[in-house]
Design a protein around this motif. Structure first.
Motif, PDB file in Angstrom:
ATOM      1  N   UNK A 114       0.846  -1.193   0.000  1.00 29.52           N
ATOM      2  CA  UNK A 114       0.000   0.000   0.000  1.00 29.52           C
ATOM      3  C   UNK A 114       0.885   1.248   0.000  1.00 29.52           C
ATOM      4  N   UNK A 115       0.402   2.321  -0.607  1.00 29.94           N
ATOM      5  CA  UNK A 115       1.203   3.545  -0.690  1.00 29.94           C
ATOM      6  C   UNK A 115       1.315   4.273   0.654  1.00 29.94           C
ATOM      7  N   UNK A 116       0.407   4.004   1.597  1.00 27.40           N
ATOM      8  CA  UNK A 116       0.389   4.752   2.858  1.00 27.40           C
ATOM      9  C   UNK A 116       1.721   4.689   3.612  1.00 27.40           C
ATOM     10  N   UNK A 117       2.300   3.512   3.870  1.00 24.41           N
ATOM     11  CA  UNK A 117       3.585   3.498   4.590  1.00 24.41           C
ATOM     12  C   UNK A 117       4.728   4.121   3.792  1.00 24.41           C
ATOM     13  N   UNK A 118       4.621   4.129   2.477  1.00 26.29           N
ATOM     14  CA  UNK A 118       5.670   4.728   1.651  1.00 26.29           C
ATOM     15  C   UNK A 118       5.698   6.248   1.805  1.00 26.29           C
TER      16      UNK A 118
END
Length: 339
Positions: free
Chosen positions: A98-102
């Protein structure tokens, strides 16, 4: 546990580098000695797992079995934070997440936290696949030593609650669990709710004990966590997409032959298309499970969706300042065309 993960990553690095060096020494004759690695922090039977496994299948098919590649699921080589760091550092060549932790490492990925920008999945995917947008967002990734190969999704995040939501006023005072993300918090505050960051492992009991009134997640998570058992309604807020990125370390990618780059690129596109098809089927299936339990689905009117969006000018401006006008405009150019 950290020591085990560190040792495994070291082994993976050695395998990957050995394979690349062998190719560079004699591309015409050398064969790949060890498998490439692709890792995620999700079970195989999720859209993330499906995306990952299809990529593996396609790489092997397109290379006629000449490129061995192995998938590691369930955070075997680290959680989301470790995975993105390891990919940036070149310890793991491929990662799906998922892009959130990135966004903690790549601040401009806050563009994907733009609430209510898209509530129609086809409009969103059209933007993600747009050549101009992909070029801009890939430049963002490349500034941090990784390349974006493709983006899939788990559809949108939606709200579950025990209160019937039919108007903007109905959101007032709802204590809703969210992720620890300032833009997510700002969204719920803007429409009168009371967002409360909480670990997902605590959500079920929090709803059961009344610590929180509501939560928001993709349909797949709502079913896998059995959240619907504690909630009377699932509200199609579609306020944020749950995006899945497939990234590769840029140095690793650049060492590949032209032929292998083409295989990787095509495999990623094929995996993206297949995982999206599976996502759509699973959303329908998960929604059926939720409804069969007695939890009712609520479709918000276009008027309510517009009222929600109208409360977000300050959030939009903050994200624009974070990511820049060019990326902001490229992401929002198809905004809600299908509504």
């Amino acid at each position: 546990m950290k020591k085990i993960v560190s040792v495994l990553i070291s082994m993976i690095t050695a395998f990957s580098l050995t394979a690349c060096v062998a190719k560079e020494e004699d591309p015409a004759k050398a064969s790949q000695s060890f498998p490439w690695i692709i890792a995620n922090d999700s079970p195989p039977d999720t859209v993330t797992g499906i995306f990952t496994n299809k990529f593996v299948e396609e790489v092997e098919r397109l290379s006629n079995g000449q490129i061995p590649i192995k998938a590691y699921h369930n955070g075997t080589v680290g959680g989301d934070r470790e995975l993105v760091e390891s990919c940036m550092n070149g310890d793991i060549p491929f990662v799906v997440q998922n892009t959130a932790p990135q966004a903690n490492f790549i601040p401009k990925l806050a563009i994907f936290d733009l609430p209510m920008a898209y509530t129609n999945i086809e409009d969103l995917r059209s933007t993600l696949d747009d050549e101009e947008f992909m070029s801009l967002i890939n430049q963002v990734y490349l500034e941090h030593s990784v390349r974006l190969l493709a983006m899939s999704d788990q559809n949108f995040r939606v709200m579950t609650t025990n209160k019937k939501i039919e108007s903007l006023d109905d959101f007032k005072g709802q204590k809703i669990r969210t992720m620890e993300n300032k833009y997510h918090l700002a969204f719920w505050q803007s429409i009168g709710a009371n967002p409360t960051p909480m670990a997902f492992s605590e959500v079920y009991i929090g709803l059961q004990q009344g610590t929180i009134d509501a939560q928001e997640n993709p349909y797949e998570v709502i079913v896998s966590g059995k959240i619907y058992e504690q909630q009377d309604y699932v509200v199609k807020t579609n306020h944020l997409p749950h995006l899945l990125s497939m990234i590769v370390n840029e140095d690793f990618y650049n060492r590949l032959s032209t032929k292998d780059k083409k295989i990787v690129n095509q495999a990623a596109q094929n995996a993206r298309d297949y995982s999206r098809e599976q996502c759509d089927k699973r959303v329908s299936d998960r929604l059926s499970i939720i409804k069969e339990s007695g939890t009712q689905e609520i479709d918000l009117s276009q008027e309510v969706l517009n009222e929600m969006r109208n409360r977000l000018s300050s959030v939009y401006e903050e994200i624009r300042q974070q990511v820049g006008d060019e990326l902001f405009d490229a992401y929002t150019k198809n905004m809600n065309k299908g509504e």
